[in-house]
Design a protein around this motif. Sequence first.
Motif, PDB file in Angstrom:
ATOM      1  N   ASP A   1       0.836  -1.199   0.000  1.00 41.47           N
ATOM      2  CA  ASP A   1       0.000   0.000   0.000  1.00 41.47           C
ATOM      3  C   ASP A   1       0.872   1.250   0.000  1.00 41.47           C
ATOM      4  O   ASP A   1       1.900   1.307   0.691  1.00 41.47           O
ATOM      5  N   VAL A   2       0.454   2.242  -0.802  1.00 39.10           N
ATOM      6  CA  VAL A   2       1.181   3.508  -0.864  1.00 39.10           C
ATOM      7  C   VAL A   2       0.219   4.644  -0.544  1.00 39.10           C
ATOM      8  O   VAL A   2      -1.000   4.492  -0.601  1.00 39.10           O
ATOM      9  N   SER A   3       0.779   5.801  -0.247  1.00 39.71           N
ATOM     10  CA  SER A   3      -0.030   6.950   0.150  1.00 39.71           C
ATOM     11  C   SER A   3      -0.878   7.455  -1.020  1.00 39.71           C
ATOM     12  O   SER A   3      -0.419   7.512  -2.163  1.00 39.71           O
ATOM     13  N   ILE A   4      -2.107   7.817  -0.696  1.00 41.09           N
ATOM     14  CA  ILE A   4      -2.979   8.397  -1.717  1.00 41.09           C
ATOM     15  C   ILE A   4      -3.227   9.878  -1.433  1.00 41.09           C
ATOM     16  O   ILE A   4      -4.157  10.473  -1.975  1.00 41.09           O
ATOM     17  N   SER A   5      -2.386  10.482  -0.599  1.00 43.03           N
ATOM     18  CA  SER A   5      -2.539  11.904  -0.318  1.00 43.03           C
ATOM     19  C   SER A   5      -2.139  12.721  -1.543  1.00 43.03           C
ATOM     20  O   SER A   5      -1.375  12.264  -2.407  1.00 43.03           O
ATOM     21  N   ARG A   6      -2.643  13.941  -1.623  1.00 44.22           N
ATOM     22  CA  ARG A   6      -2.332  14.808  -2.751  1.00 44.22           C
ATOM     23  C   ARG A   6      -0.849  15.137  -2.829  1.00 44.22           C
ATOM     24  O   ARG A   6      -0.336  15.485  -3.890  1.00 44.22           O
ATOM     25  N   ALA A   7      -0.164  15.038  -1.708  1.00 43.93           N
ATOM     26  CA  ALA A   7       1.269  15.309  -1.708  1.00 43.93           C
ATOM     27  C   ALA A   7       2.046  14.242  -2.476  1.00 43.93           C
ATOM     28  O   ALA A   7       3.164  14.497  -2.944  1.00 43.93           O
ATOM     29  N   HIS A   8       1.456  13.050  -2.633  1.00 46.20           N
ATOM     30  CA  HIS A   8       2.151  11.944  -3.285  1.00 46.20           C
ATOM     31  C   HIS A   8       1.493  11.492  -4.589  1.00 46.20           C
ATOM     32  O   HIS A   8       2.120  10.747  -5.355  1.00 46.20           O
ATOM     33  N   LEU A   9       0.257  11.921  -4.841  1.00 47.79           N
ATOM     34  CA  LEU A   9      -0.488  11.382  -5.973  1.00 47.79           C
ATOM     35  C   LEU A   9      -1.403  12.440  -6.574  1.00 47.79           C
ATOM     36  O   LEU A   9      -2.125  13.138  -5.846  1.00 47.79           O
ATOM     37  N   VAL A  10      -1.373  12.556  -7.901  1.00 49.28           N
ATOM     38  CA  VAL A  10      -2.292  13.432  -8.622  1.00 49.28           C
ATOM     39  C   VAL A  10      -3.372  12.557  -9.257  1.00 49.28           C
ATOM     40  O   VAL A  10      -3.051  11.583  -9.955  1.00 49.28           O
TER      41      VAL A  10
END
Length: 213
Positions: free
Chosen positions: A78-87
């Motif tokens: 699992d990886v981060s889905i925050s806007r800081a890491h994903l567009v």
Amino acid sequence: MAYAAVADLRAEGVTLSTASDARLQLLLEEATRTIDKVTGWHFEARSATLQLDGRGTPSLWIPVPPIRLYRLALNGEDVSISRAHLVVVGAPVGPGFDGPRLTLRHGRVFPRGEGNVIVGARWGYTEADGTPEGHTPPAIRRACMLLVLRSLSPLADESSLEERTRWRVVEERTREQSFRLDSVRPSARLLTGEPEVDALLSPYVKPSLPGAA
């Protein structure tokens, strides 16, 4: 689920003597499936987990617009889905929308592999209405209604064009939008065989997207 309701058809003048609620619901669901098939999208929020192929690139084109992601995993991690890491380019769809995709930030890529990208989300081609998930486009709702109305007066059973077109949804209103259709517009594509319906659906046909099936 259906893109229009039995109450919408009753408001257009369809009486119980013409069709029961149960029959109208079945026809609405059939029309919804037809719209999904000929356009390549679905136009309401639905939850699903997709298994996709990584291509070794920062961006991954996906087959349906994401509305809200709740999981992203690469090679089982699992990886981060925050806007800081994903567009996330998805729905509610706005101006300039050119296809749904995910883009990893900070030099990360979706690793190459078969089925190694897991995406859990609420999905659907919806338009903005001030709510987080948006709503079914009014043109899609009207196309669903028209498919049902036309099926209630098939050409083989009617003696005139007037009878064939005695029901016509000419106006659609939502909180955010209002538009009117007074006559049959030429269709850019043959989708359902109903020119008025095809004119409504043509702008919503899924384009060819890089790497998306």
